[in-house]
Design a protein around this motif. Structure first.
Motif, mmCIF file in Angstrom:
data_model
loop_
_atom_site.group_PDB
_atom_site.id
_atom_site.type_symbol
_atom_site.label_atom_id
_atom_site.label_comp_id
_atom_site.label_asym_id
_atom_site.label_seq_id
_atom_site.Cartn_x
_atom_site.Cartn_y
_atom_site.Cartn_z
ATOM 1 N N LEU A 189 37.399 50.034 43.538
ATOM 2 C CA LEU A 189 36.290 49.140 43.191
ATOM 3 C C LEU A 189 36.903 47.817 42.770
ATOM 4 C CD1 LEU A 189 35.065 52.170 42.397
ATOM 5 C CD2 LEU A 189 33.191 50.732 41.638
ATOM 6 N N GLY A 193 37.712 40.206 38.763
ATOM 7 C CA GLY A 193 38.369 40.053 37.462
ATOM 8 C C GLY A 193 39.875 40.264 37.510
ATOM 9 N N ASP A 195 41.472 42.920 36.083
ATOM 10 C CA ASP A 195 41.919 44.307 36.000
ATOM 11 C C ASP A 195 41.997 45.067 37.334
ATOM 12 O OD1 ASP A 195 41.958 43.820 33.271
ATOM 13 O OD2 ASP A 195 39.917 44.539 33.002
ATOM 14 N N HIS A 214 33.525 45.901 47.184
ATOM 15 C CA HIS A 214 33.066 44.901 46.215
ATOM 16 C C HIS A 214 31.540 44.818 46.264
ATOM 17 C CE1 HIS A 214 32.815 41.319 43.794
ATOM 18 N NE2 HIS A 214 32.100 40.730 44.738
ATOM 19 N N ARG A 271 26.476 50.990 37.190
ATOM 20 C CA ARG A 271 27.778 51.621 37.434
ATOM 21 C C ARG A 271 27.619 52.952 38.179
ATOM 22 N NH1 ARG A 271 31.560 48.699 36.531
ATOM 23 N NH2 ARG A 271 31.591 47.349 34.737
ATOM 24 N N MET A 274 27.165 52.051 41.726
ATOM 25 C CA MET A 274 28.452 51.624 42.305
ATOM 26 C C MET A 274 29.303 52.844 42.661
ATOM 27 S SD MET A 274 29.939 48.472 40.089
ATOM 28 C CE MET A 274 29.132 46.896 39.924
ATOM 29 N N GLU A 294 39.210 50.148 34.955
ATOM 30 C CA GLU A 294 38.753 50.342 33.583
ATOM 31 C C GLU A 294 39.904 50.634 32.618
ATOM 32 O OE1 GLU A 294 34.484 52.501 33.985
ATOM 33 O OE2 GLU A 294 36.096 53.237 35.257
ATOM 34 N N LYS A 327 45.295 44.660 27.133
ATOM 35 C CA LYS A 327 45.035 43.514 28.019
ATOM 36 C C LYS A 327 46.321 42.739 28.323
ATOM 37 C CE LYS A 327 41.908 41.453 30.451
ATOM 38 N NZ LYS A 327 40.874 42.094 31.257
ATOM 39 N N CYS A 351 27.937 42.022 37.615
ATOM 40 C CA CYS A 351 27.646 42.676 36.341
ATOM 41 C C CYS A 351 27.182 41.679 35.285
ATOM 42 C CB CYS A 351 28.880 43.396 35.815
ATOM 43 S SG CYS A 351 29.429 44.676 36.907
#
Ligand code: ATP
Ligand code: MG
Length: 391
Positions: A189, A193, A195, A214, A271, A274, A294, A327, A351
């Motif tokens: 996914l 971003g 991540d 996406h 979610r 998705m 995540e 992070k 989102c």
């Protein structure tokens, strides 16, 4: 004398009888990575060699090879001829050249040693004897002193079995990991971003071949936002190889949730959709897992309870390679993978478009299922799948 790039592979050795399979994947990936750069590829005694390239392409070749997972290390070496009866004239010429270049801007004498590995047993001298015989060539430059323990420069001479020797100094770290393709397929996914591109990097490093999905919400999300995702995919390909990208129009589903469900469940139910769609695409492209970016606790939708609610709709294992990372750790990898600068460009994500004022942070699965029951789930999923675009 000829310049070659020596490729060593690491983890493959651990894999016993699977080794041939891993090697064939690695060779295929190396060849794909070097596409468009004229060269020859040689395999000999557990190493690979890139040869016959233009000197001006060397930087590009190294940059590309440094991204190929499964490669443990690289060296740029002079490949020279060795004959048992001679006093290694070609090795000496190469050593002198390398040492001269290395000493160009040096202050004082550089402590050095020569490390010889001798696979060719026809040469009557031992490795240590060859090393000390060659030392004079370097000392004659007047810029070096021998120091076998506290050396700054280690000149390496590998005498191979086929009458050639490799002369080099530096060992460049490779990307490590396993060759992409040897650990199955995953459906990533991919958002815009920081991540999820890092999640792709992590799974590719373990040998997973990736596909990506996406979710876009036109007209609430722009063409630019979608182009950013395509760019992220392209930036990753040096590491991942080619990744097929599917863009799913998500607006109708979001509008339907918005209309029929309590606002604070918006994100959780989004979610779940998705995940359903990703699993369906995963099945179609024979992926054994779904991958997300995540990280536990990073945002409201990444609590254990939220993940329980999302995973409830998954029909395949969900891999979350960043789950235990901070992070800063993720950002460091994004920078290394070259995706960070693109990821931080400010474009809207689907989102963020329908973001409720107070999303539930610890949703209960029962309540979410109940809220979702107001929707024609299968119909919405089918409609979205029918409108998927491939990039
Ligand atoms: P990222 O930096 O990857 O966008 P994030 O910190 O913004 O993650 P979320 O927005 O909660 O976190 O997204 C969590 C994960 O859900 C993402 O890493 C990605 O795998 C998936 N995801 C989120 N939005 C999308 C999207 N529009 N399309 C595809 N996947 C998405
Ligand atoms: Mg995001």
């Amino acid at each position: 004398m000829e310049r070659v790039v020596v490729i060593r592979f690491g983890e493959l050795f651990l894999k016993g009888k699977n080794r041939d399979y891993f090697e064939s994947m690695l060779v295929r990936n190396i060849k794909a990575a070097l596409k468009g750069v004229p060269h020859a590829f040689e395999k000999s005694q557990g190493r690979y060699y890139v040869e016959n390239f233009e000197e001006e392409d060397l930087g590009e070749i190294l940059d590309r090879l440094k991204k190929v997972f499964g490669i443990h290390s690289l060296s740029v070496a002079d490949k020279v001829k060795v004959r048992a009866e001679e006093d290694f004239p070609e090795i000496r010429a190469s050593l002198a050249e390398i040492a001269k270049k290395r000493a160009e801007f040096a202050q004082g004498k550089i402590p050095f040693r020569i490390t010889v590995k001798r696979a060719d047993k026809r040469i009557p001298m031992t490795s240590a004897e060859i090393a000390s015989a060659l030392g004079g060539t370097v000392l004659a430059l007047g810029k070096y002193k021998v120091d076998l323990t506290n050396y700054e420069c280690d000149l390496k001479v590998d005498v191979r079995e086929n009458g050639v020797a490799l002369v080099y100094t530096d060992v460049i770290a490779g990307a490590g990991g396993l060759p992409v393709g040897c650990s199955g397929r995953g459906m990533l996914l991919l958002s815009g971003g920081i991540d999820s591109p890092v999640a792709a990097y992590m799974m590719a490093k373990r040998g997973m071949k990736l596909f990506a999905v996406h979710f876009a919400s036109p007209p609430y999300t722009s063409d630019k936002a979608r182009e950013k995702v395509v760019e992220l995919r392209d930036l990753l390909t040096g590491y991942t190889g080619h990744v097929k990208l599917f863009v799913v129009p998500f607006t109708d589903i979001q509008l339907a949730i918005h209309k029929a469900c309590p606002a604070n469940f918006m994100i959780t139910i989004m979610r779940r959709f998705m995940m359903r769609i990703a699993c369906r695409l995963a099945d179609k492209y024979e992926c054994g897992a779904v991958v997300t970016g995540e990280s536990l606790g990073q945002v409201a939708s990444q609590t254990v309870e939220s993940m329980i609610c999302t995973e409830d709709t998954a029909t395949l294992p969900v891999f979350r390679p960043l789950i235990g990372m901070d992070k800063e750790e993720i950002v460091a990898i994004a920078k290394k993978a070259g995706t960070f600068e693109t990821s931080i460009q400010p474009y809207e994500d689907c989102c963020t478009v329908f973001l409720p004022k107070s999303p539930v942070i610890h949703p209960s699965l029962g309540a979410v299922r109940k809220a979702e029951a107001a929707l024609p789930v299968e119909e919405l999923v089918e409609a979205a799948l029918a409108a998927v675009e491939e990039y």
